[in-house]
Design a protein around this motif. Structure first.
Motif, short mmCIF file in Angstrom:
data_model
loop_
_atom_site.label_atom_id
_atom_site.label_comp_id
_atom_site.label_asym_id
_atom_site.label_seq_id
_atom_site.Cartn_x
_atom_site.Cartn_y
_atom_site.Cartn_z
N GLN A 224 7.79 14.89 3.93
CA GLN A 224 7.97 16.31 3.61
C GLN A 224 9.16 16.92 4.34
O GLN A 224 9.79 17.84 3.84
N HIS B 164 11.91 16.97 -0.86
CA HIS B 164 11.25 18.10 -1.53
C HIS B 164 10.16 17.64 -2.47
O HIS B 164 9.48 18.46 -3.07
N ASP C 181 10.15 23.06 -1.78
CA ASP C 181 9.27 22.04 -2.34
C ASP C 181 9.39 22.01 -3.85
O ASP C 181 9.40 23.07 -4.51
#
Lengths: 359, 359, 359, 359
Positions: A261, A265, A82
């Motif tokens: 998601q 990222h 992420d």
């Protein structure tokens, strides 16, 4: 970009430089991205097996991968973890949940300061307010313009909150840059590519709302426009799509949160206010978004919605916002997130510097 | 605008001036529109019965009407007859059916001239070609820019056809104005209001495509942005909306044609090429649009679609376009229209000068 | 029904009877509904001010109201408090959150018993399983029919869970009635009115899924079909609508939950499985629905989804279901609800008998 | 079905029989279809290269093909030429254009006979009228039932027109079969599979309307349900889909006409009345459908729409229907079709017997 080159963690700056130059020689465009432990270099252009092999043999190269999605820099293939942005000390993305709040339009110093104080006290971390408002009718109030930006900047400083405001014209990027901390690209402008390129050439975060008939791929392609210019600080926002269901203004597509998601990222927010179109539904949709795993929500709050010059019916009252923040905080924890309250997180000092290519 | 003031045919220029001034004094904004036989003045602002009465008593005033729709200058209430534009001698709107044809993007002088000759011979009256192409991917061909505009202008002159090209950035309005005869506003920019205002300040026709999730009202509000700036030469275009039906690229909403015609005096075209997304369906959708009463169609034609840099699969081949023109001509007649062939209509000289407020 | 007659709490059975008879004499159809404290009588038919006055003067009548919505018995106007159903001792609606779980189709005794034990242990309160499966293709597995119903009944008894199963044909209502506790009306049959009338004539609860292009009003009208026959035990379910967004199977319209709750007293569930179409998204959507205030969720769980005969890809694995139940329980509490675990609630015995007209 | 076996034109009845038996032995289900010149046999089941080879070697077999679409008997792969039905002497499909007309619901003998005479005189070839009406509200008029069917049959005989009427319940198939010539399956019942199976077991034509959120594939799968039972007389109908566009009742997807024609051999009609929802738009949409190549249109006509018990606002008046028929006739000719007027075509006697597997 057809390939991404993952450098070894032991690769030197000279290795990187050689790869970048080689990519250029091969007629491709290099996109280096330096993370904590290693560097990744994107190579946009026509990929062939030979090219891949040539690049793999360069010093310091660990792996060369093709990216199959039409969006490249925005894809999880390119950047697995992420992305966590640091916006004036506030972490956005990953496990951090941020609530952006404020009035739809900046109408006066009094109203904005009043709302800013209220949302700050309730726990919001970023202040919103529109100075350039795209309106369906040419005869409607379209914002205070530069004066509004000045008030927004003052309010942000007074209450120690980064600010976000919409930019609708490439010619306004400079002036908005001077006053606000985050560029908002509205749903109507999601495919205003020249505007995206213009904010992509700055170093301030860009918050892109999904167009009301945009697919997830198209949203990520719009992010790619910004990313392709070297600005890697992009936040996405699901704000409701247009469907046959006319009981609400737009249909909040909560599934967009986990779908994005999975593919990207970049942090994903929800906008419950524009989707709902009416105040009573806003908290329900905000909680649904947070429960689905969103990195935050952007909520319209107004101290006196009946007199708001824009979108009054969907503005939440300050005291209801307090309750909402409390529920958001609890639900975020249940799904493994935590809310960035008042722009501060005690545990931040104890954790290592934010990784990620977004720097 | 809440009212329109219809002047008597006997009203003098002084009468008009008095009404305009009175409207200003009353705190409203006047929008005078001079037609062949009489002048109509729009008055935007808060309408009250008293105001209406005051205006009705002024010299030369025939009637004062309230307009109930959110769009004012675009509404049939404001202008009852069909607007007929004169674009370089070609009549657009009313009973006149015009076919705009050409390649999606301008790629080279050779291709454009070849296609221009072919479509002219087949009966098209206006030449299309994109120089600034909005593309979903930042890595796709986005048009030749100014060089493309130069080629377009040359081709238009060589084959005696007015030209239309898309403008995507308010900063490009000046350069496009210099080279093309009609501004095209694409579906993605239908709500790019600053762009609409900018073309509204020129005197060239504006061809607005419906956004892929725009309601008819929103399309007419976008037209209103142009009209409100004094440019009354607006053409609307249904180009397919985004629905769940994924067998075609977009769902051509043919009902939009009669619905818009009921509400507005502006000419309505259809774009079968972008709706279909594939060549075989284009003629079917074009004929459906003409049968539903459209004032024309904008059709992508390419001599070598396999090598087209943009949207090749939906481009019709020149020889198929000949057949299509023949069928369009016949169907137009059945529904009481007639096709403007090769930019000329013999009977035009015999009819009186075009009426209509659009001048 | 155009009116509802609210009887005084002091009204006698004779008063009620008189009102019912008077309504019949006036040419209307009476719908009496006896609650804890007072009786409400619906009067369907042409309402006139005179009729209303006549009814208001009858003994025991407190108030006569017109219902403005097209749905009458389903509306909040008719029944202000949340309806709480008692299904084999389990409370459904109001603050009670129930999770219905099980495989899409009943495939064998082994699989169903295995899944039933797993979901029961995890906290689900109602067991699902399809015996009559509507399939897009005539060549697909369409369920085990009566044999499946027998297995379902056994499993429900073995694990002490009420059961729910779909009925697709009015001719099957009798056989399904014998084996299952709740009739499920699938999305494709939401407007199969004869089927709705048939289940409306029974005394078992009816769980109606929203059609994939049905408005909220249409869903409530379908409920009205059941209610109008005297069966007041209806549960509604949002299961995803069809939109242009093709990244998921259907777009879960979470806003439908609060919108329905505003308009109707009936419990509203969500179906995250059919909306998502893939396992990974199911928990996210389930949590979003519960956070938005749903009275429960219906979740497909399968011990071996790869070998499932129907909709395997969207079935959650038993161990993931355990985690999901834990999160659902926590989120339900945050929004003021509580989960009916394993079909039991300790505090039930301490509370007074369930009120509400649904008896 | 995974394969279709095309027999040689020289194949004998015995060859056919051998192939059918062999298919059964191989565990597949045979679907023989005898055309004018040769027979085609479908073989549903798991296809393997070996099976294909085995079948190819049988006497009289010309070719064995796999069908890749989920719909088999409905696909163009299975039956290349347009299917032309013979309904009481009227040809439907291929180049033949038929207009079905009549009131929405059968309300009385007088009204139906009046409308029947008017539409017959104007050129319609088939008479419509609803006896079982699916209505959104349980409190609306839902048709005259069997009495209505009797009146319909009489009117059809009086004016020498085959009749079509909706069937909504599998239990009504027998009674409708006795009175009407064509079963109509409404949009709400497009996926009422037991109903489709039931009409599939009869020998009367089935007219299936596309569900308001059904994909083309789903519509063809519904046709497959009927075809799979041996009833090969299926007509499809585009009647408008549900989209965000709320200016009309439903969005007529004209592109569905050529898309279905590309994929299937079955005739495709349009229903402009339900799509438009208002009278003025009906002719425009009807002409659009015919121009797009539809095999016909089903149009609601009422002599006194203000007093119609169902859908009055969308019923065309008889005199407007005359004009519409005239335009339809002309447009049909332009696109290579011709209208079956008054149930007769002079040139029919001169052409050979209708070919096609539908027999």
């Amino acid at each position: 970009m057809d390939m991404i080159i993952v450098m070894k963690s032991s690769a030197t700056a000279e290795d990187e430089q050689s790869v970048v130059e080689r990519i250029r020689e091969l007629g491709l465009t290099p996109h280096p991205s330096r993370g904590e432990f290693r560097t990744i270099i994107g190579a946009i252009g026509q990929k062939t097996p030979q090219l891949q092999q040539q690049l793999e043999q360069l010093a310091g190269v660990d792996e060369v991968m093709a990216i199959t999605q039409p969006y490249k820099l925005a894809s999880r293939e390119f950047h697995e973890a992420d992305t966590i942005l640091d916006i004036e000390g506030i972490r956005v993305g990953g496990p951090h949940v941020n609530i952006i709040a404020g009035p739809c339009a900046i109408e006066s110093r009094e109203v904005l300061f009043g709302v800013a104080r209220a949302v700050k006290e309730a726990g919001a971390s970023i202040l919103r307010g529109g100075a350039f408002k795209p309106r369906t009718s040419p005869y409607s109030f379209s914002g205070m313009g530069k004066t509004g930006l000045e008030i927004l900047k003052e309010a942000g400083e007074a209450y120690d909150m980064p600010t976000i405001t919409e930019v609708v014209d490439p010619r306004d990027v400079d002036v908005v840059y001077q006053y606000a901390d985050i560029f908002q690209i509205g749903a109507r402008n999601m495919q205003n590519y020249n505007l995206l390129l213009e904010v992509g050439r700055t170093d301030k975060p860009v918050f892109i709302k999904r167009g009301l008939a945009a697919s997830i791929t198209e949203l990520l392609m719009s992010a790619e426009y910004v990313l392709s210019q070297g600005n890697h600080r992009v936040i996405l926002c699901e704000r409701g799509i247009r469907t046959f269901a006319d009981e609400v203004r737009f249909t909040l597509d909560v599934s967009a949160v986990p779908v994005i998601q999975e593919r990207s990222h970049l942090p994903v927010f929800v906008d419950p206010s524009h989707a709902a179109g009416k105040r009573d539904l806003v908290p329900k949709l905000a909680l649904a978004g947070i429960a689905a795993g969103a990195a935050g929500a952007i909520v319209e709050v107004h101290s006196c919605p009946d007199r708001a010059l824009c979108d009054g019916p969907q503005a939440v009252l300050p005291n209801n916002f307090v309750t909402l923040m409390e529920q958001i905080k609890q639900i975020a924890e249940i799904v493994g997130h935590r809310v960035t309250l008042w722009g501060r997180e005690e545990e931040q000092s104890r954790r290592p510097a934010v990784g990620g290519w977004a720097g």
